[in-house]
Enzyme design. Structure first.
Site, PDB file in Angstrom:
ATOM      1  N   GLY A 151      72.169  53.188  90.301  1.00 38.80           N
ATOM      2  CA  GLY A 151      72.500  52.445  91.521  1.00 38.80           C
ATOM      3  C   GLY A 151      72.490  50.932  91.385  1.00 38.80           C
ATOM      4  O   GLY A 151      72.310  50.229  92.380  1.00 38.80           O
ATOM      5  N   SER A 152      72.744  50.417  90.164  1.00 47.77           N
ATOM      6  CA  SER A 152      72.753  48.954  90.051  1.00 47.77           C
ATOM      7  C   SER A 152      73.985  48.368  90.748  1.00 47.77           C
ATOM      8  O   SER A 152      73.934  47.254  91.295  1.00 47.77           O
ATOM      9  CB  SER A 152      72.671  48.504  88.588  1.00 47.77           C
ATOM     10  OG  SER A 152      73.844  48.815  87.895  1.00 47.77           O
TER      11      SER A 152
ATOM     12  N   LEU B 190      83.958  64.772  91.460  1.00 43.72           N
ATOM     13  CA  LEU B 190      85.272  64.527  92.065  1.00 43.72           C
ATOM     14  C   LEU B 190      85.092  64.565  93.587  1.00 43.72           C
ATOM     15  O   LEU B 190      84.430  65.462  94.111  1.00 43.72           O
ATOM     16  CB  LEU B 190      86.251  65.623  91.609  1.00 43.72           C
ATOM     17  CG  LEU B 190      87.733  65.386  91.836  1.00 43.72           C
ATOM     18  CD1 LEU B 190      88.212  64.144  91.080  1.00 43.72           C
ATOM     19  CD2 LEU B 190      88.543  66.600  91.389  1.00 43.72           C
TER      20      LEU B 190
ATOM     21  N   HIS C 145      85.061  51.813  87.598  1.00 44.33           N
ATOM     22  CA  HIS C 145      85.111  52.533  86.321  1.00 44.33           C
ATOM     23  C   HIS C 145      84.811  51.536  85.198  1.00 44.33           C
ATOM     24  O   HIS C 145      85.343  50.424  85.198  1.00 44.33           O
ATOM     25  CB  HIS C 145      86.494  53.162  86.135  1.00 44.33           C
ATOM     26  CG  HIS C 145      86.583  54.007  84.919  1.00 44.33           C
ATOM     27  ND1 HIS C 145      86.070  55.292  84.875  1.00 44.33           N
ATOM     28  CD2 HIS C 145      87.079  53.753  83.692  1.00 44.33           C
ATOM     29  CE1 HIS C 145      86.254  55.788  83.658  1.00 44.33           C
ATOM     30  NE2 HIS C 145      86.867  54.881  82.919  1.00 44.33           N
TER      31      HIS C 145
ATOM     32  N   ASP D 283      90.366  58.790  88.400  1.00 45.34           N
ATOM     33  CA  ASP D 283      90.699  57.462  87.854  1.00 45.34           C
ATOM     34  C   ASP D 283      92.185  57.098  87.875  1.00 45.34           C
ATOM     35  O   ASP D 283      92.636  56.314  87.034  1.00 45.34           O
ATOM     36  CB  ASP D 283      90.191  57.348  86.398  1.00 45.34           C
ATOM     37  CG  ASP D 283      88.699  57.621  86.299  1.00 45.34           C
ATOM     38  OD1 ASP D 283      87.982  57.287  87.245  1.00 45.34           O
ATOM     39  OD2 ASP D 283      88.274  58.164  85.262  1.00 45.34           O
TER      40      ASP D 283
HETATM   41  C1  GAR Z   1      78.634  52.226  85.973  1.00 45.14           C
HETATM   42  O1  GAR Z   1      78.860  51.680  84.690  1.00 45.14           O
HETATM   43  C2  GAR Z   1      79.924  52.804  86.523  1.00 45.14           C
HETATM   44  O2  GAR Z   1      81.053  52.072  86.175  1.00 45.14           O
HETATM   45  C3  GAR Z   1      79.931  54.154  85.865  1.00 45.14           C
HETATM   46  O3  GAR Z   1      78.607  54.600  85.921  1.00 45.14           O
HETATM   47  C4  GAR Z   1      77.736  53.462  85.873  1.00 45.14           C
HETATM   48  C5  GAR Z   1      76.800  53.558  87.039  1.00 45.14           C
HETATM   49  O4  GAR Z   1      75.838  52.542  86.989  1.00 45.14           O
HETATM   50  N1  GAR Z   1      80.845  55.042  86.528  1.00 45.14           N
HETATM   51  C6  GAR Z   1      81.613  55.889  85.876  1.00 45.14           C
HETATM   52  O5  GAR Z   1      81.592  56.028  84.674  1.00 45.14           O
HETATM   53  C7  GAR Z   1      82.547  56.713  86.771  1.00 45.14           C
HETATM   54  N2  GAR Z   1      83.619  57.269  85.990  1.00 45.14           N
HETATM   55  P1  GAR Z   1      74.957  52.212  88.259  1.00 45.14           P
HETATM   56  O6  GAR Z   1      74.437  53.555  88.799  1.00 45.14           O
HETATM   57  O7  GAR Z   1      73.842  51.369  87.729  1.00 45.14           O
HETATM   58  O8  GAR Z   1      75.808  51.511  89.254  1.00 45.14           O
END
Ligand code: GAR
Length: 201
Positions: free
Chosen positions: A13-14, A95, A112, A153
């Site tokens: 969740g950053s 999805l 993404h 995507d």
């Molecule tokens: C992020 O890098 C986001 O782009 C990726 O997951 C990570 C989540 O980080 N999403 C995907 O790969 C979706 N295809 P976060 O939970 O710290 O925001």
């Protein structure tokens, strides 16, 4: 009118945090607020972040439902119940259901961690993306914010930003560089979408 954001996240969740911060004191201040956080993962740190920020949150686990449809219908009901205007996928690894896409057509965003259309599609998430980028000896990667349609995507790209990939990079080096850019461009892309929605009122 201030737009209500619903954020779906499966993990850390950053990106959720960067969106919350930008609504509190950054470029989304006065334009948007996060009213709901939903995760399919009960252990997602995203839920803790919501709790800390006093934002309503819900965990909706796929295994509690007989099929994808009923699982997604509950998510849709939660979003509608909080009068969410824009749905932001932030590290959400499922999805999104067809009804959610239909009801929120052109109002669902995803981030993404690559320069789509490269390195997208089913199974391409998180560290898998960065490993593929390093393996194919790319010299640039980056992040993409796009509208979500029925496939993985493939929706219209709202914003992209590049980062360098160096010869001796490990996937986690690229991941760190890309994530820093993600935190900047997601709020910027939400602002663009809000501008578009306000134009078409
Ligand atoms: C992020 O890098 C986001 O782009 C990726 O997951 C990570 C989540 O980080 N999403 C995907 O790969 C979706 N295809 P976060 O939970 O710290 O925001």
């Amino acid at each position: 009118m201030i737009k209500c954001l619903g954020v779906l996240s499966s993990g850390e969740g950053s990106n959720l945090q960067s969106i919350i911060d930008s609504t509190n004191g950054g470029i989304l201040k006065g334009l948007a607020k996060v009213v709901l956080v939903i995760s399919n993962n009960p252990n997602a740190y995203a839920l803790k972040r919501a709790e800390k920020e006093s934002i309503k949150f819900a965990c909706v686990e796929r295994k509690s439902f007989k099929d994808e449809e009923s699982f997604n219908d509950v998510i849709l009901t939660e979003l509608q119940g909080m009068k969410v205007d824009i749905v932001c996928l932030a590290g959400y690894l499922r999805l999104v259901g067809q009804r959610i896409i239909r009801d929120y057509r052109n109002k669902v965003l995803n981030i993404h961690p690559a320069l789509l259309p490269k390195f997208g599609g089913k199974g391409m998430y998180g560290c898998h993306v960065h490993a593929a980028v390093v393996k194919s000896r790319e010299t640039v990667s980056g992040a993409t914010v796009h509208l979500v349609d029925e496939n993985y995507d493939t929706g219209k790209i709202i914003m992209q930003r590049e980062v360098r990939v160096f010869e001796n990079d490990m996937p986690q080096d690229v991941a760190g560089r890309v994530l820093a850019v993600e935190h900047k461009i997601y709020p910027e892309a939400i602002k663009i979408l809000i501008g578009d929605l306000n134009k078409n009122l």
